[in-house]
Each structure stands twice: as structure tokens, then as C-alpha cells.
Design an enzyme around this catalytic site. Structure first.
Site, PDB file in Angstrom:
ATOM      1  N   HIS A  30       0.840  -1.202   0.000  1.00 57.17           N
ATOM      2  CA  HIS A  30       0.000   0.000   0.000  1.00 57.17           C
ATOM      3  C   HIS A  30       0.872   1.248   0.000  1.00 57.17           C
ATOM      4  O   HIS A  30       1.466   1.614   1.015  1.00 57.17           O
ATOM      5  CB  HIS A  30      -0.922   0.027   1.223  1.00 57.17           C
ATOM      6  CG  HIS A  30      -2.045   1.000   1.098  1.00 57.17           C
ATOM      7  ND1 HIS A  30      -3.349   0.614   0.847  1.00 57.17           N
ATOM      8  CD2 HIS A  30      -2.074   2.354   1.174  1.00 57.17           C
ATOM      9  CE1 HIS A  30      -4.121   1.689   0.783  1.00 57.17           C
ATOM     10  NE2 HIS A  30      -3.368   2.761   0.979  1.00 57.17           N
ATOM     11  N   HIS A  32       1.508   5.191  -2.578  1.00 58.90           N
ATOM     12  CA  HIS A  32       1.041   6.055  -3.661  1.00 58.90           C
ATOM     13  C   HIS A  32       2.231   6.866  -4.181  1.00 58.90           C
ATOM     14  O   HIS A  32       3.185   7.120  -3.451  1.00 58.90           O
ATOM     15  CB  HIS A  32      -0.021   7.046  -3.177  1.00 58.90           C
ATOM     16  CG  HIS A  32      -0.952   6.504  -2.144  1.00 58.90           C
ATOM     17  ND1 HIS A  32      -2.080   5.781  -2.468  1.00 58.90           N
ATOM     18  CD2 HIS A  32      -0.930   6.575  -0.779  1.00 58.90           C
ATOM     19  CE1 HIS A  32      -2.715   5.441  -1.350  1.00 58.90           C
ATOM     20  NE2 HIS A  32      -2.030   5.905  -0.318  1.00 58.90           N
ATOM     21  N   TYR A  48      -7.687  16.865  -0.004  1.00 58.34           N
ATOM     22  CA  TYR A  48      -6.343  17.297   0.355  1.00 58.34           C
ATOM     23  C   TYR A  48      -5.539  17.556  -0.912  1.00 58.34           C
ATOM     24  O   TYR A  48      -5.917  17.123  -2.015  1.00 58.34           O
ATOM     25  CB  TYR A  48      -5.633  16.258   1.234  1.00 58.34           C
ATOM     26  CG  TYR A  48      -5.378  14.927   0.547  1.00 58.34           C
ATOM     27  CD1 TYR A  48      -4.178  14.677  -0.121  1.00 58.34           C
ATOM     28  CD2 TYR A  48      -6.325  13.895   0.574  1.00 58.34           C
ATOM     29  CE1 TYR A  48      -3.930  13.460  -0.748  1.00 58.34           C
ATOM     30  CE2 TYR A  48      -6.096  12.683  -0.052  1.00 58.34           C
ATOM     31  CZ  TYR A  48      -4.909  12.471  -0.711  1.00 58.34           C
ATOM     32  OH  TYR A  48      -4.676  11.271  -1.328  1.00 58.34           O
ATOM     33  N   ARG A 132     -20.042   8.039   3.096  1.00 59.04           N
ATOM     34  CA  ARG A 132     -21.259   7.616   2.415  1.00 59.04           C
ATOM     35  C   ARG A 132     -21.751   8.681   1.442  1.00 59.04           C
ATOM     36  O   ARG A 132     -21.383   9.843   1.509  1.00 59.04           O
ATOM     37  CB  ARG A 132     -22.370   7.317   3.434  1.00 59.04           C
ATOM     38  CG  ARG A 132     -22.025   6.248   4.454  1.00 59.04           C
ATOM     39  CD  ARG A 132     -21.611   4.936   3.775  1.00 59.04           C
ATOM     40  NE  ARG A 132     -21.440   3.890   4.763  1.00 59.04           N
ATOM     41  CZ  ARG A 132     -22.387   3.036   5.114  1.00 59.04           C
ATOM     42  NH1 ARG A 132     -23.584   3.117   4.594  1.00 59.04           N
ATOM     43  NH2 ARG A 132     -22.139   2.100   6.003  1.00 59.04           N
ATOM     44  N   ASP A 249       1.845   2.661   3.445  1.00 54.48           N
ATOM     45  CA  ASP A 249       0.974   3.823   3.203  1.00 54.48           C
ATOM     46  C   ASP A 249       1.790   5.069   2.861  1.00 54.48           C
ATOM     47  O   ASP A 249       1.336   6.199   3.034  1.00 54.48           O
ATOM     48  CB  ASP A 249       0.055   4.088   4.403  1.00 54.48           C
ATOM     49  CG  ASP A 249      -1.097   5.034   4.078  1.00 54.48           C
ATOM     50  OD1 ASP A 249      -1.496   5.107   2.905  1.00 54.48           O
ATOM     51  OD2 ASP A 249      -1.580   5.713   5.005  1.00 54.48           O
TER      52      ASP A 249
END
Length: 295
Positions: A30, A32, A48, A132, A249
Site C-alpha cells: 500500500h 502512492h 487534500y 457515504r 501507506d
């Protein structure tokens, strides 16, 4: 860019070599990369704005940590435009590295685009269900049907403590499901929280996977170490170590606390998983099965 969209701090650049053994072909599942803003524009409705985090910087981190494989996960700031990570995976292949990707696509994505992504090394679709109001469950089902024949999985960014309805329906999906960041539940809720117990049952029944990542996102501590996360991580591993993978991450976007040290994050795995053979499965053989790496 709107002044209401916060800028992110850059990841730490000084990283020490880990004191724990890191087996050959270990995988960071994981992370980026973020390109130059003028070349890879962000979606306007993002939460962000990250600084540039290049592929070269990512590889330097892995070389210091002893990591040989990785998985690039499409961040929300690019929406469904996967071009940066598509380019990165192709570049990595040219350089002789074995990396994979997880994309973000619209429910109506074309078969041609899915094929192109698959050929580049993508092996899953990330679905942001933490907030959601966006995707509906029918979207999830539809995408699951589309990617099943590719051997892909769905990756859920979700807080398992407040999504009981989704947790109850995971087992009906025709593809594996991977939960980001240990279920993204505040560690203070503890291992008896009902949504977390459902996650443990899914793991025990081989119905899901979980990433041992993002400890700094679920802790209540202001800085490292994060002792309140240890019980959560150990419970996940105890439920099924064969369904756990590890992720850094990096470069830790959308985080306002003290920037974590990536070596600390890797060494925490030895605290959560004292058994060396189990750690090897989490770092090496489990990613092989999930992402289709060569043995």
C-alpha cells in the site's frame, strides 16, 4: 486551488535500515506516488493536496528498507484517472521491478480500459466507502462481476465499526475483498466492537484480506509508538495470518499528525507478529497469492 483544501506535509526523507530481518521478495502492498501538479492535475473536489512524491523516491525508500516488491494504490485526488500509476507501473517494468497496482474506476468502465490496466499490472479496484453518499451497493456488485474473470479483488476503504450493513454483505461478493488500514476503526473501540468482530470472522473464514497498515491513522496517540494498535493488529493476525499483508501507506497523505517513520512502521510488524515464519508469509507469500506475483 481552493484555500479550503489543506496541503499535506511531505513524507520523511531520512530513513534508517530496519533492525529486524526483511526476507527476500518482501512486498509493501500500500503506497502512492504523486506527480508534478501541472502534468497530473488533481480532481477539484478532493479533500487534500499532496506534495510531489516521485517513483524514484519510493524506490529509494524500498531499497533502504529491503523491500523488493510493491503495490501502488490509486489515491482519491486523481479520481478515476489512473494515468499516473499506469505510467509508473510501465516504468517499473522497464526498469526490471515487479510491482502491481490497485485502480479506481467508474462502475461503467469499459472492458478495453480494464484490459489495459490488467496488462500494466493492476490487480484490484479500490472503493472508498469511508464516506457515504457516493457509491451504492449495486455499484459494488456491478464492478465485482466485471472484474471477477480478471482474477482481481475489491479493496475497501471503510470504517468497519460503523458499516454493519456492508460487513454483512461482503461474503456475497464473487471476488476477494481487501480491507485497508486494519479496518480503519479507531483502536480505542477495542477488539470486541461488533464490526471488527465481523472482520475477524471474514478473515477466519477466508472471505477477506486485511492490510496491516495505517496504524498512525487509527491510534489515539499523538506520536510514535502506538501501543493501542497492538491489540488490534494481533487480533487480525490471530484470526488468519494467511490473509494479512503489510503496507507502508507512503507518503502518508491526508494526515495532520506527526509524520510517521517508515522504518518504525515496518519494525512494528515484528512486535505484532513475533513468529518469523508468520511474518515471512505476511511479507512474501501472501502478496504472491493476492496480487499474482511470481514465486
Amino acid at each position: 486551488m481552493s484555500s479550503e483544501i489543506p496541503f499535506c506535509e511531505a513524507a520523511r526523507t531520512l530513513v534508517r535500515r530496519p533492525e529486524v530481518a526483511v526476507p527476500a521478495k518482501s512486498c509493501d502492498t500500500h503506497a502512492h506516488v504523486f506527480g508534478r501538479h501541472e502534468h497530473f492535475p488533481f480532481t477539484p473536489n478532493r479533500t487534500y493536496t499532496p506534495p510531489e512524491a516521485s517513483l524514484e523516491q519510493y524506490l529509494e525508500l524500498h531499497q533502504m528498507l529491503g523491500i523488493e516488491r510493491g503495490v501502488l494504490v490509486q489515491p482519491s485526488v486523481y479520481g478515476t484517472d489512473n494515468s499516473l500509476h499506469l505510467q509508473a507501473l510501465r516504468q517499473l517494468r522497464e526498469w526490471g521491478y515487479d510491482y502491481r497496482g490497485v485502480c479506481v474506476v467508474a462502475p461503467e468502465v469499459s472492458s478495453t480500459e480494464l484490459k489495459e490496466l490488467h496488462e500494466a499490472g493492476f490487480r484490484g479496484v479500490r472503493m472508498n466507502l469511508l464516506f457515504r453518499g457516493g457509491l451504492q451497493w449495486n455499484d459494488v456488485l456491478g464492478l465485482a462481476d466485471r472484474i471477477a474473470d480478471l482474477g482481481w479483488h475489491l479493496q475497501f476503504l471503510i470504517n468497519v465499526s460503523d458499516c454493519d450493513d456492508i460487513m454483512d454483505r461482503v461474503a456475497e461478493l464473487p471476488v476477494p475483498v481487501v480491507f485497508d488500514h486494519m479496518g480503519h476503526m479507531p483502536a480505542t473501540l477495542g477488539t470486541d466492537q461488533s464490526g471488527f468482530r465481523k472482520l475477524l470472522r471474514l478473515l477466519a473464514g477466508n472471505r477477506a484480506w486485511v492490510k496491516l497498515s495505517g496504524s498512525y491513522r487509527v491510534t489515539l496517540q499523538d506520536e510514535y509508538p502506538y501501543p493501542d494498535v497492538e491489540e488490534i493488529a494481533r487480533a487480525l493476525v490471530a484470526a488468519n495470518a494467511n490473509r494479512c499483508v503489510w503496507g507502508s501507506d507512503w507518503p502518508h497523505p491526508h494526515f495532520s499528525g506527526l509524520m510517521p517513520d517508515d522504518t518504525d512502521l515496518l519494525e512494528d510488524l515484528a512486535v505484532w507478529v513475533p513468529d518469523e515464519e508468520a511474518r515471512k508469509r505476511i511479507l512474501v507469500s501472501n502478496p504472491v497469492r493476492l496480487y499474482g506475483f511470481d514465486d
